[in-house]
Scaffold this motif. Structure first.
Motif, PDB file in Angstrom:
ATOM      1  N   SER A 211     -15.968 -13.552   7.675  1.00  0.00           N
ATOM      2  CA  SER A 211     -16.855 -12.920   8.724  1.00  0.00           C
ATOM      3  C   SER A 211     -15.773 -11.730   9.126  1.00  0.00           C
ATOM      4  N   ILE A 212     -14.567 -11.858   9.054  1.00  0.00           N
ATOM      5  CA  ILE A 212     -13.769 -10.743   9.538  1.00  0.00           C
ATOM      6  C   ILE A 212     -12.748 -10.469   8.183  1.00  0.00           C
ATOM      7  N   GLY A 213     -12.036  -9.393   8.033  1.00  0.00           N
ATOM      8  CA  GLY A 213     -11.203  -9.106   7.106  1.00  0.00           C
ATOM      9  C   GLY A 213     -11.798  -7.981   6.142  1.00  0.00           C
ATOM     10  N   GLY A 214     -13.075  -8.057   5.877  1.00  0.00           N
ATOM     11  CA  GLY A 214     -13.653  -6.985   5.002  1.00  0.00           C
ATOM     12  C   GLY A 214     -14.063  -7.961   3.646  1.00  0.00           C
ATOM     13  N   ARG A 215     -14.489  -7.172   2.749  1.00  0.00           N
ATOM     14  CA  ARG A 215     -15.069  -7.907   1.545  1.00  0.00           C
ATOM     15  C   ARG A 215     -13.628  -8.068   0.430  1.00  0.00           C
ATOM     16  N   HIS A 216     -12.799  -7.593   0.554  1.00  0.00           N
ATOM     17  CA  HIS A 216     -11.561  -7.760  -0.333  1.00  0.00           C
ATOM     18  C   HIS A 216     -10.256  -7.911   0.362  1.00  0.00           C
ATOM     19  N   PRO A 217     -10.185  -9.117   1.431  1.00  0.00           N
ATOM     20  CA  PRO A 217      -8.885  -9.222   2.044  1.00  0.00           C
ATOM     21  C   PRO A 217      -7.847  -9.304   1.213  1.00  0.00           C
ATOM     22  N   PHE A 218      -6.704  -9.045   1.656  1.00  0.00           N
ATOM     23  CA  PHE A 218      -5.470  -9.364   0.714  1.00  0.00           C
ATOM     24  C   PHE A 218      -5.367 -10.839   0.647  1.00  0.00           C
ATOM     25  N   PRO A 219      -4.793 -11.295  -0.545  1.00  0.00           N
ATOM     26  CA  PRO A 219      -4.612 -12.658  -0.763  1.00  0.00           C
ATOM     27  C   PRO A 219      -3.709 -13.313   0.234  1.00  0.00           C
ATOM     28  N   ASP A 220      -3.876 -14.713   0.207  1.00  0.00           N
ATOM     29  CA  ASP A 220      -2.907 -15.386   1.057  1.00  0.00           C
ATOM     30  C   ASP A 220      -1.562 -15.228   0.464  1.00  0.00           C
ATOM     31  N   LYS A 221      -0.644 -15.003   0.970  1.00  0.00           N
ATOM     32  CA  LYS A 221       0.838 -14.610   0.749  1.00  0.00           C
ATOM     33  C   LYS A 221       1.309 -15.924  -0.122  1.00  0.00           C
ATOM     34  N   GLU A 222       1.316 -17.025   0.309  1.00  0.00           N
ATOM     35  CA  GLU A 222       1.693 -18.315  -0.552  1.00  0.00           C
ATOM     36  C   GLU A 222       1.123 -18.307  -1.883  1.00  0.00           C
ATOM     37  N   VAL A 223      -0.125 -18.315  -1.710  1.00  0.00           N
ATOM     38  CA  VAL A 223      -0.709 -18.362  -3.076  1.00  0.00           C
ATOM     39  C   VAL A 223      -0.724 -17.338  -3.980  1.00  0.00           C
ATOM     40  N   PHE A 224      -0.416 -16.113  -3.443  1.00  0.00           N
ATOM     41  CA  PHE A 224      -0.139 -14.842  -4.522  1.00  0.00           C
ATOM     42  C   PHE A 224       1.038 -15.129  -4.985  1.00  0.00           C
ATOM     43  N   VAL A 225       2.122 -15.479  -4.216  1.00  0.00           N
ATOM     44  CA  VAL A 225       3.610 -15.648  -4.569  1.00  0.00           C
ATOM     45  C   VAL A 225       3.747 -16.603  -5.498  1.00  0.00           C
ATOM     46  N   HIS A 226       2.999 -17.697  -5.350  1.00  0.00           N
ATOM     47  CA  HIS A 226       2.665 -18.983  -6.479  1.00  0.00           C
ATOM     48  C   HIS A 226       2.572 -18.443  -7.667  1.00  0.00           C
ATOM     49  N   LYS A 227       1.537 -17.632  -7.707  1.00  0.00           N
ATOM     50  CA  LYS A 227       0.962 -16.987  -9.004  1.00  0.00           C
ATOM     51  C   LYS A 227       2.246 -16.299  -9.622  1.00  0.00           C
ATOM     52  N   LEU A 228       2.856 -15.502  -8.932  1.00  0.00           N
ATOM     53  CA  LEU A 228       3.848 -14.611  -9.506  1.00  0.00           C
ATOM     54  C   LEU A 228       5.032 -15.643 -10.201  1.00  0.00           C
ATOM     55  N   GLU A 229       5.198 -16.484  -9.547  1.00  0.00           N
ATOM     56  CA  GLU A 229       6.272 -17.766  -9.927  1.00  0.00           C
ATOM     57  C   GLU A 229       5.914 -18.260 -11.176  1.00  0.00           C
ATOM     58  N   GLN A 230       4.633 -18.391 -11.186  1.00  0.00           N
ATOM     59  CA  GLN A 230       4.001 -19.182 -12.450  1.00  0.00           C
ATOM     60  C   GLN A 230       4.196 -18.338 -13.584  1.00  0.00           C
ATOM     61  N   TYR A 231       4.036 -17.029 -13.628  1.00  0.00           N
ATOM     62  CA  TYR A 231       4.356 -15.969 -14.455  1.00  0.00           C
ATOM     63  C   TYR A 231       5.898 -15.619 -14.738  1.00  0.00           C
ATOM     64  N   GLY A 232       6.636 -16.396 -14.041  1.00  0.00           N
ATOM     65  CA  GLY A 232       7.990 -16.078 -14.277  1.00  0.00           C
ATOM     66  C   GLY A 232       8.749 -14.760 -13.513  1.00  0.00           C
ATOM     67  N   ILE A 233       7.846 -14.041 -12.672  1.00  0.00           N
ATOM     68  CA  ILE A 233       8.224 -12.829 -12.183  1.00  0.00           C
ATOM     69  C   ILE A 233       9.366 -13.111 -10.896  1.00  0.00           C
ATOM     70  N   THR A 234      10.232 -12.324 -10.844  1.00  0.00           N
ATOM     71  CA  THR A 234      11.195 -12.256  -9.774  1.00  0.00           C
ATOM     72  C   THR A 234      11.315 -11.042  -8.961  1.00  0.00           C
ATOM     73  N   ARG A 235      12.202 -10.999  -8.101  1.00  0.00           N
ATOM     74  CA  ARG A 235      12.385  -9.608  -7.464  1.00  0.00           C
ATOM     75  C   ARG A 235      12.668  -8.496  -8.509  1.00  0.00           C
ATOM     76  N   GLU A 236      13.742  -9.127  -9.309  1.00  0.00           N
ATOM     77  CA  GLU A 236      14.353  -7.906 -10.176  1.00  0.00           C
ATOM     78  C   GLU A 236      13.398  -7.768 -11.557  1.00  0.00           C
ATOM     79  N   THR A 237      12.260  -8.404 -11.792  1.00  0.00           N
ATOM     80  CA  THR A 237      11.289  -8.177 -12.575  1.00  0.00           C
ATOM     81  C   THR A 237      10.881  -6.629 -12.457  1.00  0.00           C
ATOM     82  N   THR A 238      10.992  -5.742 -13.950  1.00  0.00           N
ATOM     83  CA  THR A 238      10.249  -4.354 -13.756  1.00  0.00           C
ATOM     84  C   THR A 238       8.706  -4.632 -14.041  1.00  0.00           C
ATOM     85  N   LEU A 239       7.997  -4.212 -13.167  1.00  0.00           N
ATOM     86  CA  LEU A 239       6.516  -4.539 -13.280  1.00  0.00           C
ATOM     87  C   LEU A 239       5.804  -3.211 -13.613  1.00  0.00           C
TER      88      LEU A 239
END
Length: 279
Positions: A61-89
């Motif tokens: 009901s709040i946050g708009g039609r495309h709210p940013f994802p939950d941080k933990e969920v999004f970070v988990h996906k990054l980790e599944q793909y092997g992305i670290t802070r040093e990865t060039t994206l």
């Protein structure tokens, strides 16, 4: 080096370091189209991030039609793909790159340093004859360390408090008819946030869908030269992202994205709206 890289710049970068391509193609009218395009062909080693499943959380009901994802969920996906802070994206999309820009912005919020957008997207790469594939990469899980950068995001409260602040430019990225309140195909209320200036997001691209150069962008935004900071919004925080990226590319200071955008703003009946009388 700026945030927008040409195909040739990416190829040159690949000579010195390993890059991770991120395919962000998505069609708001056909939500499965981008994923199907990815399955058919993508840049070598690319992974896929879906606007509605990965780069947004479920609308409420709040946050708009495309709210940013939950941080933990999004970070988990990054980790599944092997992305670290040093990865060039390097994120890519179709020409004009709204979803790739949103991925870029989200990664900047997480504090990622080496993230870029491929100018012209998949079509530009393909048109130059560089290889594509339909093979899916094998990735080893990683650990991703977040360093949140709150100065990349504006809240509804901050937008409200900025309406009468002459040093803050609120910028509406929608087309003029929606901004003016003359036509609204999606949201329940028409108009714009009071004091907002209108810069339609497509104006930062040339007729071929490539980003305009820094000098052209500086000329485009020259009426805003005296402003000290910027808050950019659209309908739901997607097409505002290229405009926000462009302001940063043009060296404007303190640019923030109001992720909830108009669809979040009108969810609060206390928020004022402005409509331009139809001549």
């Amino acid at each position: 080096m700026g945030s927008i890289l040409s195909v040739e710049q990416v190829r040159k970068l690949q000579e010195t370091k390993e890059v991770q391509f991120v395919d962000c193609r998505f069609n708001l009218q056909e939500p499965l189209e981008g994923r199907e395009q990815f399955k058919e062909a993508h840049l070598p080693g690319a992974i896929y991030f879906d606007l509605e499943n990965d780069l947004s959380k479920e609308a409420d009901s709040i946050g708009g039609r495309h709210p940013f994802p939950d941080k933990e969920v999004f970070v988990h996906k990054l980790e599944q793909y092997g992305i670290t802070r040093e990865t060039t994206l390097i994120a890519y999309d179709n020409p004009k790159s709204p979803i790739a820009s949103r991925f870029f912005w989200l990664m900047k919020v997480l504090g990622h340093k080496e993230v870029y957008i491929l100018d012209g997207g998949f079509r530009a790469w393909e048109s130059m004859g560089y290889p594509t594939t339909n093979k899916l990469p094998k990735q080893e899980a990683s650990s991703y360390e977040v360093d949140l950068q709150h100065d990349w995001v504006a809240t509804q409260e901050e937008v409200r408090s900025s309406i009468e602040n002459l040093d803050v430019a609120i910028v509406d990225a929608r087309n003029f008819e929606r901004y003016a309140g003359w036509k609204e195909p999606i949201d329940k209320k028409t108009g714009h946030i009071p004091s907002a200036a209108n810069y339609e997001w497509t104006k930062v691209f040339n007729t071929q869908g490539f980003w305009k150069g820094k000098r052209e962008l500086q000329d485009l935004f020259s009426p805003l030269n005296e402003m000290e900071s910027f808050i950019v919004y659209c309908g739901s925080g997607v097409t505002a992202a290229p405009l926000a990226v462009s302001l940063r590319e043009a060296n404007f200071p303190e640019v923030k994205l109001y992720v909830g955008s108009w669809s979040d703003w009108i969810s609060n009946d206390r928020n004022p709206v402005h409509v331009i009388p139809d001549a």
